[in-house]
Design an enzyme around this catalytic site. Structure first.
Site, PDB file in Angstrom:
ATOM      1  N   ASP A   2      39.782  -9.289  -7.860  1.00 16.51           N
ATOM      2  CA  ASP A   2      39.590  -7.911  -8.307  1.00 16.51           C
ATOM      3  C   ASP A   2      38.322  -7.789  -9.139  1.00 16.51           C
ATOM      4  O   ASP A   2      37.746  -8.790  -9.571  1.00 16.51           O
ATOM      5  CB  ASP A   2      40.818  -7.398  -9.078  1.00 16.51           C
ATOM      6  CG  ASP A   2      41.390  -8.425 -10.052  1.00 16.51           C
ATOM      7  OD1 ASP A   2      40.718  -9.415 -10.352  1.00 16.51           O
ATOM      8  OD2 ASP A   2      42.527  -8.219 -10.514  1.00 16.51           O
ATOM      9  N   ASN A  57      52.856  -4.981 -16.086  1.00 12.25           N
ATOM     10  CA  ASN A  57      53.563  -3.900 -15.390  1.00 12.25           C
ATOM     11  C   ASN A  57      53.897  -4.298 -13.954  1.00 12.25           C
ATOM     12  O   ASN A  57      54.214  -3.447 -13.132  1.00 12.25           O
ATOM     13  CB  ASN A  57      52.717  -2.625 -15.394  1.00 12.25           C
ATOM     14  CG  ASN A  57      51.377  -2.802 -14.696  1.00 12.25           C
ATOM     15  OD1 ASN A  57      51.037  -3.920 -14.283  1.00 12.25           O
ATOM     16  ND2 ASN A  57      50.623  -1.739 -14.554  1.00 12.25           N
ATOM     17  N   HIS A 114      51.772  -5.648 -11.826  1.00 10.16           N
ATOM     18  CA  HIS A 114      50.651  -5.568 -10.876  1.00 10.16           C
ATOM     19  C   HIS A 114      50.240  -6.955 -10.405  1.00 10.16           C
ATOM     20  O   HIS A 114      50.469  -7.958 -11.080  1.00 10.16           O
ATOM     21  CB  HIS A 114      49.467  -4.770 -11.446  1.00 10.16           C
ATOM     22  CG  HIS A 114      48.674  -5.434 -12.534  1.00 10.16           C
ATOM     23  ND1 HIS A 114      48.019  -4.718 -13.514  1.00 10.16           N
ATOM     24  CD2 HIS A 114      48.402  -6.736 -12.810  1.00 10.16           C
ATOM     25  CE1 HIS A 114      47.373  -5.557 -14.318  1.00 10.16           C
ATOM     26  NE2 HIS A 114      47.596  -6.777 -13.918  1.00 10.16           N
ATOM     27  N   GLU A 124      48.184  -1.719  -8.707  1.00  8.66           N
ATOM     28  CA  GLU A 124      48.985  -1.130  -9.772  1.00  8.66           C
ATOM     29  C   GLU A 124      50.242  -0.487  -9.194  1.00  8.66           C
ATOM     30  O   GLU A 124      50.236  -0.039  -8.045  1.00  8.66           O
ATOM     31  CB  GLU A 124      48.160  -0.039 -10.475  1.00  8.66           C
ATOM     32  CG  GLU A 124      46.921  -0.557 -11.188  1.00  8.66           C
ATOM     33  CD  GLU A 124      47.237  -1.127 -12.566  1.00  8.66           C
ATOM     34  OE1 GLU A 124      48.169  -1.949 -12.684  1.00  8.66           O
ATOM     35  OE2 GLU A 124      46.546  -0.770 -13.513  1.00  8.66           O
TER      36      GLU A 124
HETATM   37  C1  F6R Z   1      43.112 -10.868 -13.017  1.00 13.17           C
HETATM   38  C2  F6R Z   1      44.203 -10.131 -12.404  1.00 13.17           C
HETATM   39  C3  F6R Z   1      45.384  -9.631 -13.158  1.00 13.17           C
HETATM   40  C4  F6R Z   1      46.020 -10.653 -14.073  1.00 13.17           C
HETATM   41  C5  F6R Z   1      47.243 -10.081 -14.792  1.00 13.17           C
HETATM   42  C6  F6R Z   1      47.806 -11.041 -15.816  1.00 13.17           C
HETATM   43  O1  F6R Z   1      42.112 -11.186 -12.036  1.00 13.17           O
HETATM   44  O2  F6R Z   1      44.132  -9.901 -11.266  1.00 13.17           O
HETATM   45  O3  F6R Z   1      46.320  -9.184 -12.217  1.00 13.17           O
HETATM   46  O4  F6R Z   1      46.400 -11.785 -13.337  1.00 13.17           O
HETATM   47  O5  F6R Z   1      46.903  -8.888 -15.422  1.00 13.17           O
HETATM   48  O6  F6R Z   1      46.847 -11.248 -16.805  1.00 13.17           O
HETATM   49  P1  F6R Z   1      47.031 -12.360 -17.937  1.00 13.17           P
HETATM   50  O7  F6R Z   1      47.027 -13.673 -17.237  1.00 13.17           O
HETATM   51  O8  F6R Z   1      45.837 -12.197 -18.840  1.00 13.17           O
HETATM   52  O9  F6R Z   1      48.333 -12.084 -18.609  1.00 13.17           O
END
Ligand code: F6R
Length: 237
Positions: A67, A133, A135, A140
């Site tokens: 992403d 959440n 995702h 999302e």
């Molecule tokens: C990052 C991504 C997000 C994270 C998710 C968890 O490239 O795609 O989906 O994997 O938000 O983030 P952390 O690991 O910081 O809790």
């Protein structure tokens, strides 16, 4: 689905690095979808140590960006490509990358991205973190399993969790994400989950109904390995 509970984030990283190493030994030309975020950083650091000790050779693998925020140059500290480059590509000596082309408008960048992943034969291994959440990447809620690679607006929950990454800098509000279609078609998925703040969302993702309002719940339809630390796993039945 396989679930392994590890006693600490460090043990989780070591186990994830073992998993990754085994996949790479099986197929050196592995195509890997790579999450940023905090959770996989210990794993990438462990992989870097293995590369330095010449126990691991990542030079044949292709990394695929998961992403990216819209409207940021690569030099911006918030750029997710920049983060992937610093934490994964450079330390592991990886030069083959499928990424969102920053010189294209969002829609053509997504079309090109999907075409490049298809040319590479799809994703062999998706290394993912779990959004607070539910995702995946920036798919999302609500995201259905057929959602393609696209531009979208981030939810308030993601904006507030992402705010923790860069101190004072504002969080970009729009992003590109590899689609649920690509993630769910990955041959194997490694989901890394760490910390008590992920307890509730992890139990809903693994034990609740499969629903677009929790995109991670669809991972149960893949060849999924979940590595969770004890803090995150405490809410599971
Ligand atoms: C990052 C991504 C997000 C994270 C998710 C968890 O490239 O795609 O989906 O994997 O938000 O983030 P952390 O690991 O910081 O809790």
């Amino acid at each position: 689905m396989k679930l392994e509970v590890l006693l600490s984030p460090e043990l989780l990283a070591a186990r994830a690095a073992d998993f990754f190493t085994a996949e790479l030994e099986r197929k050196p030309k592995l195509t890997v979808l790579v999450a940023t975020g905090n959770t996989p950083m210990l794993t990438y650091a462990e992989l870097e140590r293995r590369v330095q000790r010449q126990e691991l050779d990542c030079s044949s693998l292709t990394a695929v960006q998961l992403d990216e925020y819209l409207g940021l140059p690569e030099s911006d500290p918030r750029s997710l490509y920049g983060w992937m480059n610093r934490s994964f590509l450079e330390p592991l000596g990886i030069s083959k990358v499928i990424r969102f082309d920053p010189n294209l408008e969002p829609d053509p960048a997504c079309t090109q991205f999907e075409a490049e992943v298809a040319r590479a034969g799809g994703i062999d291994l998706a290394v993912l973190g779990l959004g607070p959440n539910g995702h995946l990447g920036f798919n999302e809620p609500p995201s259905n399993p057929q959602s393609v690679t696209r531009a979208l607006e981030l939810t308030p929950e993601s904006l507030s969790s992402n705010a923790a990454y860069w101190g004072e800098l504002p969080v970009p509000t729009h992003a590109l994400t590899a689609g649920m279609n690509l993630i769910l078609a990955a041959r194997r998925v490694l989901l890394l989950v760490s910390g008590a703040h992920k307890r509730d969302v992890l139990s809903r993702a693994l034990e609740g109904p499969q629903t677009p309002s929790l995109p991670a719940s669809y991972l149960r339809d893949t060849d999924l390995t979940v590595l969770a630390d004890i803090e995150a796993a405490r809410g599971l039945k």
